[in-house]
Design a protein around this motif. Structure first.
Motif, PDB file in Angstrom:
ATOM      1  N   SER A 110      39.450  10.507 -56.806  1.00 44.27           N
ATOM      2  CA  SER A 110      38.021  11.079 -56.792  1.00 44.27           C
ATOM      3  C   SER A 110      37.831  11.086 -55.255  1.00 44.27           C
ATOM      4  O   SER A 110      37.172  12.094 -55.090  1.00 44.27           O
ATOM      5  CB  SER A 110      37.116  10.002 -57.403  1.00 44.27           C
ATOM      6  OG  SER A 110      37.433   9.784 -58.767  1.00 44.27           O
ATOM      7  N   GLN A 111      38.221  10.065 -54.436  1.00 44.96           N
ATOM      8  CA  GLN A 111      37.686  10.107 -53.068  1.00 44.96           C
ATOM      9  C   GLN A 111      38.503  11.538 -52.379  1.00 44.96           C
ATOM     10  O   GLN A 111      38.037  12.085 -51.632  1.00 44.96           O
ATOM     11  CB  GLN A 111      38.188   8.995 -52.486  1.00 44.96           C
ATOM     12  CG  GLN A 111      37.937   8.705 -50.870  1.00 44.96           C
ATOM     13  CD  GLN A 111      36.405   8.790 -50.782  1.00 44.96           C
ATOM     14  OE1 GLN A 111      35.665   8.325 -51.607  1.00 44.96           O
ATOM     15  NE2 GLN A 111      35.739   9.644 -49.884  1.00 44.96           N
ATOM     16  N   LEU A 112      39.837  11.575 -52.577  1.00 44.48           N
ATOM     17  CA  LEU A 112      40.620  12.573 -52.113  1.00 44.48           C
ATOM     18  C   LEU A 112      39.927  14.044 -52.521  1.00 44.48           C
ATOM     19  O   LEU A 112      39.756  14.775 -51.725  1.00 44.48           O
ATOM     20  CB  LEU A 112      42.117  12.562 -52.618  1.00 44.48           C
ATOM     21  CG  LEU A 112      42.829  13.809 -52.184  1.00 44.48           C
ATOM     22  CD1 LEU A 112      43.003  13.847 -50.797  1.00 44.48           C
ATOM     23  CD2 LEU A 112      44.437  13.722 -52.824  1.00 44.48           C
ATOM     24  N   PHE A 113      39.731  14.186 -53.617  1.00 44.65           N
ATOM     25  CA  PHE A 113      38.916  15.315 -54.217  1.00 44.65           C
ATOM     26  C   PHE A 113      37.724  15.456 -53.435  1.00 44.65           C
ATOM     27  O   PHE A 113      37.533  16.883 -53.002  1.00 44.65           O
ATOM     28  CB  PHE A 113      38.546  15.249 -55.566  1.00 44.65           C
ATOM     29  CG  PHE A 113      39.072  16.312 -56.719  1.00 44.65           C
ATOM     30  CD1 PHE A 113      39.233  17.544 -56.234  1.00 44.65           C
ATOM     31  CD2 PHE A 113      39.139  16.091 -58.142  1.00 44.65           C
ATOM     32  CE1 PHE A 113      39.528  18.569 -56.904  1.00 44.65           C
ATOM     33  CE2 PHE A 113      39.202  17.062 -59.044  1.00 44.65           C
ATOM     34  CZ  PHE A 113      39.496  18.246 -58.345  1.00 44.65           C
ATOM     35  N   ILE A 152      30.462  13.162 -54.003  1.00 48.34           N
ATOM     36  CA  ILE A 152      31.521  12.556 -54.884  1.00 48.34           C
ATOM     37  C   ILE A 152      30.811  12.528 -56.483  1.00 48.34           C
ATOM     38  O   ILE A 152      31.670  12.310 -57.238  1.00 48.34           O
ATOM     39  CB  ILE A 152      31.756  10.945 -54.442  1.00 48.34           C
ATOM     40  CG1 ILE A 152      33.162  10.849 -55.174  1.00 48.34           C
ATOM     41  CG2 ILE A 152      31.038  10.171 -54.566  1.00 48.34           C
ATOM     42  CD1 ILE A 152      33.994   9.696 -54.623  1.00 48.34           C
ATOM     43  N   ASP A 153      29.669  12.604 -56.407  1.00 48.24           N
ATOM     44  CA  ASP A 153      28.642  12.486 -57.798  1.00 48.24           C
ATOM     45  C   ASP A 153      28.996  13.571 -58.577  1.00 48.24           C
ATOM     46  O   ASP A 153      28.909  13.725 -59.926  1.00 48.24           O
ATOM     47  CB  ASP A 153      27.380  12.309 -57.727  1.00 48.24           C
ATOM     48  CG  ASP A 153      26.689  13.320 -56.888  1.00 48.24           C
ATOM     49  OD1 ASP A 153      27.217  13.909 -55.885  1.00 48.24           O
ATOM     50  OD2 ASP A 153      25.468  13.793 -57.618  1.00 48.24           O
ATOM     51  N   ARG A 154      29.755  14.794 -58.001  1.00 46.17           N
ATOM     52  CA  ARG A 154      30.271  15.930 -58.725  1.00 46.17           C
ATOM     53  C   ARG A 154      31.531  15.778 -59.409  1.00 46.17           C
ATOM     54  O   ARG A 154      31.972  16.572 -60.427  1.00 46.17           O
ATOM     55  CB  ARG A 154      29.923  17.282 -57.846  1.00 46.17           C
ATOM     56  CG  ARG A 154      28.752  17.546 -57.590  1.00 46.17           C
ATOM     57  CD  ARG A 154      28.781  18.991 -56.667  1.00 46.17           C
ATOM     58  NE  ARG A 154      27.403  19.019 -56.139  1.00 46.17           N
ATOM     59  CZ  ARG A 154      27.275  20.320 -55.365  1.00 46.17           C
ATOM     60  NH1 ARG A 154      28.242  21.064 -54.980  1.00 46.17           N
ATOM     61  NH2 ARG A 154      25.997  20.481 -54.806  1.00 46.17           N
ATOM     62  N   HIS A 168      46.259  23.447 -52.093  1.00 50.00           N
ATOM     63  CA  HIS A 168      47.750  22.879 -51.848  1.00 50.00           C
ATOM     64  C   HIS A 168      47.489  21.626 -51.386  1.00 50.00           C
ATOM     65  O   HIS A 168      48.566  20.748 -51.837  1.00 50.00           O
ATOM     66  CB  HIS A 168      48.535  23.611 -50.796  1.00 50.00           C
ATOM     67  CG  HIS A 168      49.000  25.131 -51.390  1.00 50.00           C
ATOM     68  ND1 HIS A 168      49.627  26.002 -50.787  1.00 50.00           N
ATOM     69  CD2 HIS A 168      48.841  25.665 -52.701  1.00 50.00           C
ATOM     70  CE1 HIS A 168      50.055  27.050 -51.387  1.00 50.00           C
ATOM     71  NE2 HIS A 168      49.593  26.684 -52.841  1.00 50.00           N
ATOM     72  N   ARG A 169      46.668  21.348 -50.668  1.00 50.74           N
ATOM     73  CA  ARG A 169      46.320  19.780 -50.243  1.00 50.74           C
ATOM     74  C   ARG A 169      46.186  18.792 -51.470  1.00 50.74           C
ATOM     75  O   ARG A 169      46.671  17.600 -51.413  1.00 50.74           O
ATOM     76  CB  ARG A 169      45.395  19.709 -48.997  1.00 50.74           C
ATOM     77  CG  ARG A 169      45.589  20.241 -47.587  1.00 50.74           C
ATOM     78  CD  ARG A 169      44.150  19.861 -46.644  1.00 50.74           C
ATOM     79  NE  ARG A 169      43.839  18.485 -46.633  1.00 50.74           N
ATOM     80  CZ  ARG A 169      42.810  18.208 -46.262  1.00 50.74           C
ATOM     81  NH1 ARG A 169      41.808  19.114 -45.925  1.00 50.74           N
ATOM     82  NH2 ARG A 169      42.308  17.096 -46.158  1.00 50.74           N
ATOM     83  N   ASP A 224      51.366  12.456 -53.954  1.00 54.51           N
ATOM     84  CA  ASP A 224      51.453  11.372 -53.268  1.00 54.51           C
ATOM     85  C   ASP A 224      50.870  10.057 -54.138  1.00 54.51           C
ATOM     86  O   ASP A 224      51.512   9.157 -54.185  1.00 54.51           O
ATOM     87  CB  ASP A 224      50.849  11.461 -51.958  1.00 54.51           C
ATOM     88  CG  ASP A 224      51.558  12.442 -51.028  1.00 54.51           C
ATOM     89  OD1 ASP A 224      52.659  12.930 -51.484  1.00 54.51           O
ATOM     90  OD2 ASP A 224      50.896  13.119 -50.049  1.00 54.51           O
ATOM     91  N   LEU A 225      49.783  10.201 -54.410  1.00 52.95           N
ATOM     92  CA  LEU A 225      49.081   9.170 -55.119  1.00 52.95           C
ATOM     93  C   LEU A 225      49.737   8.573 -56.545  1.00 52.95           C
ATOM     94  O   LEU A 225      49.947   7.361 -56.489  1.00 52.95           O
ATOM     95  CB  LEU A 225      47.678   9.427 -55.448  1.00 52.95           C
ATOM     96  CG  LEU A 225      46.569   9.679 -54.612  1.00 52.95           C
ATOM     97  CD1 LEU A 225      45.367  10.191 -55.080  1.00 52.95           C
ATOM     98  CD2 LEU A 225      46.444   8.298 -53.859  1.00 52.95           C
TER      99      LEU A 225
END
Length: 140
Positions: free
Chosen positions: A26-29, A37-39, A83-84, A91-92
């Motif tokens: 969630s944080q990465l997104f 983050i609420d979206r 891509h990121r 990676d996670l």
């Protein structure tokens, strides 16, 4: 709007690790897309081992973790960001669940803003200013 779903084999990973995966994804997104983050919506769908097959072998017979993920973003998101996210979610899974990198699969689904709704209203109406800003930023 961004939605992510990890597909995992049931019982292969500790619940605390899966919870950490959900939170960190969630944080990465949010960071990569510069999105509140609420979206963000992140899910894990677990599949019974006898309902998963990897490399032509039932997972119930060889216990091979080979997760799959997909995520949905509105059209117009830069290729670099997508891509990121592909690399970051992989990676996670490797870091948190101990999956072999070469067995992880993932994909991006881009959707036209007029084909996605937020509270029943097309995103093309609700997010018009954001969508236009991304289009302008993408132009050379």
């Amino acid at each position: 709007m961004p939605v992510l779903n990890f597909h995992l084999v049931q019982g292969q990973h500790a619940a605390s690790r899966v919870e950490t995966l959900l939170l960190r994804a969630s944080q990465l997104f949010s960071e990569v897309l510069c999105c509140p983050i609420d979206r963000i919506r992140v899910f894990v769908t677990e599949h019974a081992a006898q309902h998963a097959c990897v490399g032509g072998k039932l997972v119930s017979q060889h216990d091979q973790a080979a997760p799959y993920f997909n995520f949905i973003v509105l059209q117009g998101r830069p290729l670099e960001d997508r891509h990121r996210l592909l690399a970051g979610f992989t990676d996670l899974l490797v870091e948190l669940l101990g999956c072999k990198r070469e067995l992880v699969r993932g994909g991006v689904i881009t959707i036209a803003p007029e084909d996605w709704s937020i509270g029943g209203v097309p995103a093309s109406r609700l997010r018009q200013a954001e969508i236009e800003a991304r289009k302008m930023a993408a132009k050379p």
